[in-house]
Motif scaffolding. Sequence first.
Motif, mmCIF file in Angstrom:
data_model
loop_
_atom_site.group_PDB
_atom_site.id
_atom_site.type_symbol
_atom_site.label_atom_id
_atom_site.label_comp_id
_atom_site.label_asym_id
_atom_site.label_seq_id
_atom_site.Cartn_x
_atom_site.Cartn_y
_atom_site.Cartn_z
ATOM 1 N N UNK A 184 -1.874 -1.398 9.638
ATOM 2 C CA UNK A 184 -0.791 -1.088 10.566
ATOM 3 C C UNK A 184 0.126 -2.299 10.679
ATOM 4 N N UNK A 185 1.408 -2.044 10.455
ATOM 5 C CA UNK A 185 2.371 -3.145 10.481
ATOM 6 C C UNK A 185 3.730 -2.639 10.924
ATOM 7 N N UNK A 186 4.253 -3.200 12.014
ATOM 8 C CA UNK A 186 5.575 -2.880 12.554
ATOM 9 C C UNK A 186 5.753 -1.378 12.774
ATOM 10 N N UNK A 187 4.711 -0.732 13.292
ATOM 11 C CA UNK A 187 4.788 0.683 13.601
ATOM 12 C C UNK A 187 4.514 1.615 12.440
ATOM 13 N N UNK A 188 4.282 1.064 11.238
ATOM 14 C CA UNK A 188 3.999 1.875 10.059
ATOM 15 C C UNK A 188 2.520 1.847 9.739
ATOM 16 N N UNK A 189 2.034 2.921 9.120
ATOM 17 C CA UNK A 189 0.663 2.994 8.638
ATOM 18 C C UNK A 189 0.675 2.927 7.121
ATOM 19 N N UNK A 203 -8.772 1.766 14.161
ATOM 20 C CA UNK A 203 -9.303 0.389 14.059
ATOM 21 C C UNK A 203 -10.468 0.338 13.073
ATOM 22 N N UNK A 204 -11.284 1.378 13.067
ATOM 23 C CA UNK A 204 -12.409 1.409 12.117
ATOM 24 C C UNK A 204 -11.908 1.451 10.677
ATOM 25 N N UNK A 205 -10.874 2.240 10.416
ATOM 26 C CA UNK A 205 -10.324 2.303 9.063
ATOM 27 C C UNK A 205 -9.719 0.963 8.657
ATOM 28 N N UNK A 206 -9.095 0.282 9.622
ATOM 29 C CA UNK A 206 -8.569 -1.051 9.339
ATOM 30 C C UNK A 206 -9.704 -2.027 9.012
ATOM 31 N N UNK A 207 -10.769 -1.954 9.786
ATOM 32 C CA UNK A 207 -11.900 -2.855 9.552
ATOM 33 C C UNK A 207 -12.529 -2.625 8.186
ATOM 34 N N UNK A 208 -12.501 -1.392 7.715
ATOM 35 C CA UNK A 208 -13.071 -1.055 6.410
ATOM 36 C C UNK A 208 -12.104 -1.345 5.267
ATOM 37 N N UNK A 209 -10.921 -1.838 5.586
ATOM 38 C CA UNK A 209 -9.955 -2.174 4.545
ATOM 39 C C UNK A 209 -9.269 -0.980 3.923
ATOM 40 N N UNK A 228 0.834 -1.193 0.000
ATOM 41 C CA UNK A 228 0.000 0.000 0.000
ATOM 42 C C UNK A 228 0.865 1.238 0.000
ATOM 43 N N UNK A 229 0.266 2.353 0.325
ATOM 44 C CA UNK A 229 0.998 3.610 0.385
ATOM 45 C C UNK A 229 1.435 3.838 1.834
#
Length: 268
Positions: A237-242, A227-233, A199-200
């Motif tokens: 969030x991975x290893x401290x990065x967005x 968390x809501x944005x994650x749930x909506x795809x 992703x970006x």
Amino acid sequence: GLRWGWAARFQCPASDCVLGAGGRVASKRRGRTTMHIDPLRCGRTLGPFSDGSWAARAGFPSHSYPANTDLAQQGAPSDSVYTLAEGRVKLTHLQIGGELTIITVCRRGEILAAADVIRKQPYAATATTLTRCLLHRIPAKSFCLLLRRNARLSWYVHCMHSRDLREQQARGDALGALRARERLVRFLKGQKTQPSSKGVRLDIGLRMWEIAGLIPVSPPYLSKLLRDLESDGLLRREKGWLFLIDRDQHASRPPPERAAPDFELAGR
């Protein structure tokens, strides 16, 4: 205005020197007059200003500062301005009640603490480097003298302060018109990005409580929004990065990057 190529003499309002033709300075100390070359020579072309390199052309070398370095402390005498050539700097303000709030994040080309120096007031905020930064430190007297003698630099500072005022107004309008999620999306889309296979990737460099202060929401509510944005795809969030998954699916359009306006583009 006055052309400094003329054989004119001008009493410097910030010191006991007299400016002469060609940028020469005559210092009057103990009854003697000593001539030397002014590093801010009259008539020198300093622009463009948007990349911060004008300070080097004015005779002020750059210095490298590591991350988490305090450049200016709130309440301290404003003895210098800093021109940001590379990196990012955050401005924070300590409220009377002891609450620390983040004001903004400064980027390349911005002149830090210019308003404080012009008004001869203590620093209104603490400036701290977020990343390794390359900055030019300019003493207050030299900066004010440059503003008086260089119309293009003076206009650039006017444009910079006008942009800051408009951004403050836009932030206030967004606070009343946009939901917290929309404000978060707008903030994320305005950040520096790095394309990747996942992703970006967003290069923010701020702690969660600092991002919450910029939106503004409480840190727990910011976590819920993420968390809501994650749930909506829309976010990962991975290893401290967005990572933004699909920027086009967001409802809000990103604001222009906070880059200092160039004089030539701002008008004459």
